[in-house]
Design a protein around this motif. Structure first.
Motif, PDB file in Angstrom:
ATOM      1  N   ARG A  45     -77.645  47.601  63.437  1.00  0.00           N
ATOM      2  CA  ARG A  45     -78.963  47.960  63.998  1.00  0.00           C
ATOM      3  C   ARG A  45     -80.070  47.696  62.989  1.00  0.00           C
ATOM      4  O   ARG A  45     -81.159  47.238  63.353  1.00  0.00           O
ATOM      5  N   THR A  46     -79.802  47.996  61.716  1.00  0.00           N
ATOM      6  CA  THR A  46     -80.813  47.752  60.688  1.00  0.00           C
ATOM      7  C   THR A  46     -81.141  46.273  60.579  1.00  0.00           C
ATOM      8  O   THR A  46     -82.302  45.883  60.395  1.00  0.00           O
ATOM      9  N   ALA A  47     -80.122  45.434  60.697  1.00  0.00           N
ATOM     10  CA  ALA A  47     -80.349  43.988  60.629  1.00  0.00           C
ATOM     11  C   ALA A  47     -81.243  43.508  61.766  1.00  0.00           C
ATOM     12  O   ALA A  47     -82.052  42.591  61.590  1.00  0.00           O
ATOM     13  N   LEU A  48     -81.120  44.132  62.933  1.00  0.00           N
ATOM     14  CA  LEU A  48     -81.997  43.768  64.044  1.00  0.00           C
ATOM     15  C   LEU A  48     -83.442  44.150  63.762  1.00  0.00           C
ATOM     16  O   LEU A  48     -84.371  43.469  64.197  1.00  0.00           O
ATOM     17  N   ARG A  49     -83.643  45.237  63.039  1.00  0.00           N
ATOM     18  CA  ARG A  49     -85.002  45.689  62.727  1.00  0.00           C
ATOM     19  C   ARG A  49     -85.627  44.915  61.567  1.00  0.00           C
ATOM     20  O   ARG A  49     -86.811  44.551  61.603  1.00  0.00           O
ATOM     21  N   LEU A  50     -84.837  44.688  60.514  1.00  0.00           N
ATOM     22  CA  LEU A  50     -85.392  44.216  59.254  1.00  0.00           C
ATOM     23  C   LEU A  50     -84.836  42.873  58.793  1.00  0.00           C
ATOM     24  O   LEU A  50     -85.358  42.289  57.842  1.00  0.00           O
ATOM     25  N   GLY A  51     -83.792  42.396  59.439  1.00  0.00           N
ATOM     26  CA  GLY A  51     -83.149  41.161  59.026  1.00  0.00           C
ATOM     27  C   GLY A  51     -82.161  41.400  57.899  1.00  0.00           C
ATOM     28  O   GLY A  51     -82.300  42.333  57.102  1.00  0.00           O
ATOM     29  N   GLN A  52     -81.150  40.545  57.830  1.00  0.00           N
ATOM     30  CA  GLN A  52     -80.126  40.727  56.813  1.00  0.00           C
ATOM     31  C   GLN A  52     -80.663  40.524  55.398  1.00  0.00           C
ATOM     32  O   GLN A  52     -80.168  41.141  54.452  1.00  0.00           O
ATOM     33  N   TYR A  53     -81.661  39.672  55.245  1.00  0.00           N
ATOM     34  CA  TYR A  53     -82.254  39.500  53.917  1.00  0.00           C
ATOM     35  C   TYR A  53     -83.129  40.683  53.526  1.00  0.00           C
ATOM     36  O   TYR A  53     -83.182  41.073  52.354  1.00  0.00           O
ATOM     37  N   GLY A  54     -83.826  41.263  54.478  1.00  0.00           N
ATOM     38  CA  GLY A  54     -84.810  42.285  54.154  1.00  0.00           C
ATOM     39  C   GLY A  54     -84.284  43.706  54.126  1.00  0.00           C
ATOM     40  O   GLY A  54     -84.920  44.589  53.544  1.00  0.00           O
ATOM     41  N   MET A  55     -83.136  43.960  54.738  1.00  0.00           N
ATOM     42  CA  MET A  55     -82.626  45.325  54.812  1.00  0.00           C
ATOM     43  C   MET A  55     -82.079  45.791  53.467  1.00  0.00           C
ATOM     44  O   MET A  55     -81.615  44.998  52.650  1.00  0.00           O
ATOM     45  N   LEU A  56     -82.168  47.107  53.240  1.00  0.00           N
ATOM     46  CA  LEU A  56     -81.625  47.727  52.042  1.00  0.00           C
ATOM     47  C   LEU A  56     -80.651  48.827  52.445  1.00  0.00           C
ATOM     48  O   LEU A  56     -80.733  49.364  53.560  1.00  0.00           O
ATOM     49  N   PRO A  57     -79.720  49.196  51.549  1.00  0.00           N
ATOM     50  CA  PRO A  57     -78.722  50.190  51.930  1.00  0.00           C
ATOM     51  C   PRO A  57     -79.294  51.508  52.445  1.00  0.00           C
ATOM     52  O   PRO A  57     -78.755  52.083  53.393  1.00  0.00           O
ATOM     53  N   HIS A  58     -80.398  51.986  51.837  1.00  0.00           N
ATOM     54  CA  HIS A  58     -80.909  53.270  52.324  1.00  0.00           C
ATOM     55  C   HIS A  58     -81.525  53.151  53.717  1.00  0.00           C
ATOM     56  O   HIS A  58     -81.665  54.156  54.414  1.00  0.00           O
TER      57      HIS A  58
END
Length: 293
Positions: free
Chosen positions: A265-278
């Protein structure tokens, strides 16, 4: 081998009872962090709290305590003296043993540093612990060193969960990385049985092996998790679900699926490059909200 699914996860994780309190969801002691790796401890502690643990106490050195206190006011704190390498000194062992006595779950490793002090603490604290013990990151490096020196795997009285990535698994077993990659389910199952532990062999399509022979394959998650800190969150989530009362194999399996599903879900929001673990912790909350408000 069974494939993990949302249905499996929310059969294991039940709604929180209306007549309950913080003690109903366990007491967790996280021994984590060092002067060099301050964020790992905070990520692990928040992962445990977001997974539902009732009381989380972080034992660490003062720079870590200060950083976590500013970000995570729900976390209880146990300051420990520093060792020569900036991590928790072995001299903290008596205070940590006293804290362990009141905990249902012990988490060790994230950000502790691969030091003699860490090895001494893992040997003493993990061995003989009454509840579930989760060993991750530098605690696994400590176990590798102990095994290489001819010592036994630290054995708690309760359940043991190990969470190695392939490199850590190679150091633990002495197997070549290629040998592990060629038969990840077989290797995970063999060592879970031999060591009497739940083993989480991380990577693309993480494998969770229970000591009784059960084996799960995870299909959630994406390459956005390929950065420092992701494993710290997972270790905290695993320990948090164990604190809530899930048996060790189910706690590990559910944490792995939820960690990956939230990351998708985070990847859909922020992209795999832009997402961070928190970032995945907000999406973890959304998954829980959709199932149990």
């Amino acid at each position: 081998m069974e494939q993990l699914s949302e249905g499996f996860v929310f059969t294991c994780i039940r709604p929180r009872a209306q007549e309950s309190h913080k003690g109903s969801y366990g007491r967790l002691l996280a021994v984590a962090g060092s002067r060099r790796y301050r964020g790992a401890a905070g990520l692990a502690a928040e992962g445990a709290l977001r997974a539902g643990a009732g009381i989380v106490t972080l034992a660490s050195v003062e720079p870590v305590i200060a950083a976590v206190a500013a970000r995570l006011p729900e976390c209880c704190l146990l300051p420990c003296p520093e060792g020569a390498d900036g991590g928790i000194g072995a001299g903290a062992v008596e205070e940590l043993l006293a804290a362990r006595a009141g905990a249902d779950v012990l988490l060790m490793g994230p950000g502790m540093g691969n030091t003699p002090d860490t090895r001494a603490l893992v040997r003493t604290l993990a061995g003989g612990a009454a509840g579930t013990v989760v060993l991750d990151a530098d605690a696994l490096n400590a176990v590798s060193a102990l095994l290489a020196a001819g010592e036994a795997l630290p054995r708690p009285a309760g359940s043991l969960i190990l969470t190695p990535h392939p490199g850590e698994m190679a150091r633990l077993t002495g197997l070549a990385p290629a040998e592990i990659a060629a038969d990840r389910p077989g290797v995970a199952a063999r060592y879970a049985g031999a060591w009497g532990c739940t083993l989480v062999l991380k990577g693309h399509r993480t494998i969770v092996a229970a000591p009784d022979g059960r084996l799960w394959l995870n299909t959630t998650g994406n390459a956005g998790l390929a950065r420092g800190g992701s494993g710290d969150v997972l270790a905290g989530m695993t320990a948090g679900l164990a604190a809530c009362g899930l048996p060790a194999p189910e706690a590990a399996a559910c944490a792995v699926w939820l960690h990956g599903a939230a990351a998708d879900r985070t990847a859909l929001r922020l992209g795999q490059y832009g997402m961070l673990p928190h970032d995945i912790l907000a999406d973890l909350g959304a998954i829980f909200a959709e199932n149990y408000r």
